[in-house]
Design a protein around this motif. Structure first.
Motif, PDB file in Angstrom:
ATOM      1  N   TYR A 124       0.799  -1.340  -0.030  1.00 33.74           N
ATOM      2  CA  TYR A 124       0.156  -0.109  -0.179  1.00 33.74           C
ATOM      3  C   TYR A 124       0.980   1.082  -0.088  1.00 33.74           C
ATOM      4  O   TYR A 124       1.851   1.265   0.619  1.00 33.74           O
ATOM      5  N   TRP A 125       0.530   2.333  -0.442  1.00 32.20           N
ATOM      6  CA  TRP A 125       1.019   3.550  -0.609  1.00 32.20           C
ATOM      7  C   TRP A 125       0.070   4.707  -0.498  1.00 32.20           C
ATOM      8  O   TRP A 125      -1.105   4.621  -0.131  1.00 32.20           O
TER       9      TRP A 125
ATOM     10  N   PRO B  47       1.759  -2.395 -10.786  1.00 27.33           N
ATOM     11  CA  PRO B  47       0.414  -2.208 -11.234  1.00 27.33           C
ATOM     12  C   PRO B  47      -0.627  -2.979 -10.452  1.00 27.33           C
ATOM     13  O   PRO B  47      -0.347  -4.388  -9.886  1.00 27.33           O
ATOM     14  N   GLY B  48      -1.720  -2.588 -10.083  1.00 32.34           N
ATOM     15  CA  GLY B  48      -2.789  -2.883  -8.893  1.00 32.34           C
ATOM     16  C   GLY B  48      -2.482  -2.649  -7.643  1.00 32.34           C
ATOM     17  O   GLY B  48      -3.484  -2.635  -6.836  1.00 32.34           O
ATOM     18  N   ASP B  49      -1.434  -2.160  -7.139  1.00 32.33           N
ATOM     19  CA  ASP B  49      -1.100  -1.563  -5.866  1.00 32.33           C
ATOM     20  C   ASP B  49      -2.238  -0.456  -5.863  1.00 32.33           C
ATOM     21  O   ASP B  49      -2.356   0.336  -6.546  1.00 32.33           O
ATOM     22  N   LEU B  50      -2.719  -0.333  -4.267  1.00 31.84           N
ATOM     23  CA  LEU B  50      -3.578   0.851  -4.171  1.00 31.84           C
ATOM     24  C   LEU B  50      -2.901   1.590  -3.165  1.00 31.84           C
ATOM     25  O   LEU B  50      -1.696   1.552  -2.517  1.00 31.84           O
ATOM     26  N   PHE B  51      -3.324   2.990  -3.435  1.00 31.03           N
ATOM     27  CA  PHE B  51      -2.675   4.221  -2.636  1.00 31.03           C
ATOM     28  C   PHE B  51      -3.854   5.078  -2.127  1.00 31.03           C
ATOM     29  O   PHE B  51      -4.898   5.443  -2.787  1.00 31.03           O
TER      30      PHE B  51
ATOM     31  N   SER C  60       6.205  13.221  -1.206  1.00 28.01           N
ATOM     32  CA  SER C  60       5.022  13.068  -1.976  1.00 28.01           C
ATOM     33  C   SER C  60       4.272  11.727  -2.260  1.00 28.01           C
ATOM     34  O   SER C  60       3.376  11.556  -2.616  1.00 28.01           O
ATOM     35  N   VAL C  61       5.424  10.733  -2.195  1.00 30.62           N
ATOM     36  CA  VAL C  61       5.103   9.228  -2.324  1.00 30.62           C
ATOM     37  C   VAL C  61       5.678   8.513  -1.183  1.00 30.62           C
ATOM     38  O   VAL C  61       6.965   8.608  -0.949  1.00 30.62           O
ATOM     39  N   MET C  62       4.841   7.632  -0.757  1.00 34.84           N
ATOM     40  CA  MET C  62       5.391   6.843   0.492  1.00 34.84           C
ATOM     41  C   MET C  62       4.662   5.366   0.627  1.00 34.84           C
ATOM     42  O   MET C  62       3.654   5.390   0.376  1.00 34.84           O
ATOM     43  N   PRO C  63       5.652   4.587   1.267  1.00 37.40           N
ATOM     44  CA  PRO C  63       4.747   3.258   1.585  1.00 37.40           C
ATOM     45  C   PRO C  63       3.859   3.525   2.796  1.00 37.40           C
ATOM     46  O   PRO C  63       4.118   4.219   3.564  1.00 37.40           O
ATOM     47  N   VAL C  64       2.811   2.371   2.836  1.00 35.05           N
ATOM     48  CA  VAL C  64       1.994   2.632   4.062  1.00 35.05           C
ATOM     49  C   VAL C  64       2.051   1.091   4.291  1.00 35.05           C
ATOM     50  O   VAL C  64       1.739   0.146   3.510  1.00 35.05           O
TER      51      VAL C  64
END
Length: 149
Positions: A3-4, A43-47, A133-137
Protein backbone atom coordinates in the motif's frame (compact mmCIF):
# COMPACT_ATOMS: atom_id res chain seq x y z
CA UNK A 1 -0.29 -6.27 -1.61
CA UNK A 2 1.83 -3.20 -0.84
CA UNK A 3 0.00 0.00 0.00
CA UNK A 4 1.07 3.57 -0.64
CA UNK A 5 0.15 7.20 -0.13
CA UNK A 6 0.58 9.81 -2.85
CA UNK A 7 0.07 13.54 -2.51
CA UNK A 8 -1.48 15.85 -5.07
CA UNK A 9 -2.50 19.46 -4.90
CA UNK A 10 -6.25 19.42 -5.60
CA UNK A 11 -5.94 22.30 -8.08
CA UNK A 12 -3.59 20.03 -10.12
CA UNK A 13 -5.51 16.76 -9.70
CA UNK A 14 -8.09 16.03 -7.01
CA UNK A 15 -9.80 12.78 -6.10
CA UNK A 16 -12.96 14.20 -7.70
CA UNK A 17 -11.05 15.00 -10.91
CA UNK A 18 -9.82 11.41 -10.98
CA UNK A 19 -13.35 10.16 -10.29
CA UNK A 20 -14.65 12.19 -13.26
CA UNK A 21 -11.77 11.14 -15.56
CA UNK A 22 -11.55 7.50 -14.45
CA UNK A 23 -7.80 7.42 -15.16
CA UNK A 24 -5.04 10.04 -15.18
CA UNK A 25 -1.29 10.46 -15.37
CA UNK A 26 0.51 11.00 -12.03
CA UNK A 27 3.47 13.23 -12.81
CA UNK A 28 5.56 16.05 -11.42
CA UNK A 29 7.35 14.05 -8.70
CA UNK A 30 10.69 15.86 -8.25
CA UNK A 31 12.22 14.18 -5.21
CA UNK A 32 14.51 11.20 -5.84
CA UNK A 33 13.26 9.14 -2.89
CA UNK A 34 9.62 9.74 -3.88
CA UNK A 35 10.51 8.93 -7.51
CA UNK A 36 12.10 5.65 -6.41
CA UNK A 37 8.94 4.73 -4.51
CA UNK A 38 6.87 5.67 -7.59
CA UNK A 39 9.02 3.32 -9.68
CA UNK A 40 8.77 0.53 -7.08
CA UNK A 41 4.97 0.49 -7.15
CA UNK A 42 3.37 -2.39 -9.04
CA UNK A 43 0.29 -2.37 -11.26
CA UNK A 44 -2.71 -3.04 -9.06
CA UNK A 45 -1.18 -1.49 -5.92
CA UNK A 46 -3.60 0.73 -4.03
CA UNK A 47 -2.75 4.14 -2.62
CA UNK A 48 -4.34 6.75 -0.45
CA UNK A 49 -4.98 9.90 -2.46
CA UNK A 50 -3.83 12.78 -0.27
CA UNK A 51 -4.81 16.39 -0.95
CA UNK A 52 -1.87 18.66 -0.08
CA UNK A 53 -1.15 22.41 -0.13
CA UNK A 54 -4.81 23.27 0.30
CA UNK A 55 -7.09 24.64 3.05
CA UNK A 56 -7.83 21.14 4.40
CA UNK A 57 -4.95 18.74 3.70
CA UNK A 58 -5.81 15.11 4.23
CA UNK A 59 -6.65 11.74 2.73
CA UNK A 60 -9.45 12.14 0.22
CA UNK A 61 -9.83 8.64 -1.19
CA UNK A 62 -8.21 5.62 -2.80
CA UNK A 63 -6.76 5.04 -6.26
CA UNK A 64 -4.91 2.21 -8.00
CA UNK A 65 -1.74 2.04 -10.07
CA UNK A 66 -2.12 0.85 -13.65
CA UNK A 67 0.71 0.06 -16.03
CA UNK A 68 4.43 0.51 -15.60
CA UNK A 69 6.41 3.69 -14.92
CA UNK A 70 7.47 5.76 -17.92
CA UNK A 71 9.50 8.95 -18.46
CA UNK A 72 7.63 11.98 -17.11
CA UNK A 73 6.82 14.18 -20.13
CA UNK A 74 6.36 17.28 -17.94
CA UNK A 75 10.11 17.30 -17.29
CA UNK A 76 10.69 18.07 -20.98
CA UNK A 77 7.91 20.66 -21.38
CA UNK A 78 9.24 24.22 -20.91
CA UNK A 79 5.66 25.39 -20.27
CA UNK A 80 5.18 22.96 -17.38
CA UNK A 81 5.58 23.92 -13.75
CA UNK A 82 7.53 20.62 -13.45
CA UNK A 83 9.97 21.33 -16.28
CA UNK A 84 13.55 20.17 -15.59
CA UNK A 85 16.08 22.03 -17.73
CA UNK A 86 18.62 19.23 -17.15
CA UNK A 87 16.29 16.52 -18.48
CA UNK A 88 16.35 15.43 -22.12
CA UNK A 89 14.53 12.85 -24.21
CA UNK A 90 17.61 10.63 -23.92
CA UNK A 91 18.16 11.23 -20.20
CA UNK A 92 14.99 11.96 -18.25
CA UNK A 93 15.48 11.10 -14.55
CA UNK A 94 11.79 11.53 -13.69
CA UNK A 95 8.95 9.02 -13.93
CA UNK A 96 5.19 9.20 -14.30
CA UNK A 97 2.53 6.57 -13.67
CA UNK A 98 -1.04 6.05 -14.77
CA UNK A 99 -3.62 5.70 -12.03
CA UNK A 100 -7.30 4.89 -11.82
CA UNK A 101 -10.06 5.93 -9.47
CA UNK A 102 -11.24 3.51 -6.77
CA UNK A 103 -13.08 5.50 -4.09
CA UNK A 104 -13.68 9.04 -2.88
CA UNK A 105 -14.24 9.35 0.86
CA UNK A 106 -17.39 11.15 2.01
CA UNK A 107 -15.13 13.62 3.82
CA UNK A 108 -11.39 14.25 3.70
CA UNK A 109 -9.62 12.72 6.72
CA UNK A 110 -7.65 15.75 7.92
CA UNK A 111 -3.96 15.57 8.73
CA UNK A 112 -4.69 16.73 12.30
CA UNK A 113 -6.93 13.69 12.83
CA UNK A 114 -4.35 11.36 11.29
CA UNK A 115 -1.73 12.70 13.70
CA UNK A 116 -3.97 11.78 16.66
CA UNK A 117 -3.97 8.06 15.74
CA UNK A 118 -1.46 5.92 17.65
CA UNK A 119 -1.45 3.31 14.87
CA UNK A 120 -0.18 5.97 12.44
CA UNK A 121 2.63 7.34 14.66
CA UNK A 122 5.37 5.77 12.51
CA UNK A 123 3.91 6.93 9.21
CA UNK A 124 6.19 9.48 7.48
CA UNK A 125 3.10 11.57 6.65
CA UNK A 126 2.50 12.48 10.30
CA UNK A 127 6.15 13.22 11.10
CA UNK A 128 7.13 16.87 11.50
CA UNK A 129 8.99 18.16 8.46
CA UNK A 130 8.08 15.21 6.21
CA UNK A 131 7.40 16.50 2.70
CA UNK A 132 7.68 13.24 0.78
CA UNK A 133 4.98 13.06 -1.91
CA UNK A 134 5.05 9.27 -2.40
CA UNK A 135 5.50 6.89 0.52
CA UNK A 136 4.81 3.30 1.53
CA UNK A 137 2.00 2.51 3.95
CA UNK A 138 2.01 -0.60 6.13
CA UNK A 139 -0.97 -2.92 6.24
CA UNK A 140 -1.61 -1.83 9.84
CA UNK A 141 -1.54 1.87 8.83
CA UNK A 142 -3.81 1.13 5.85
CA UNK A 143 -6.37 -0.53 8.12
CA UNK A 144 -6.04 2.29 10.66
CA UNK A 145 -6.85 4.93 8.06
CA UNK A 146 -9.75 2.92 6.64
CA UNK A 147 -11.26 2.75 10.12
CA UNK A 148 -11.45 6.57 10.13
CA UNK A 149 -13.63 6.96 7.03
Amino acid sequence: MPYWLMKSEPDELSIHDLQRLGTARWDGVRNYQARNFLRAMQPGDLFFFYHSSCPEPGIAGIARLIGEPYPDPTALDPQSHYHDAKASAEKNPWSARDVEFVEAFARVIPLARLREQTVLAGMPLVQKGSRLSVMPVTEEEWSGVLALR
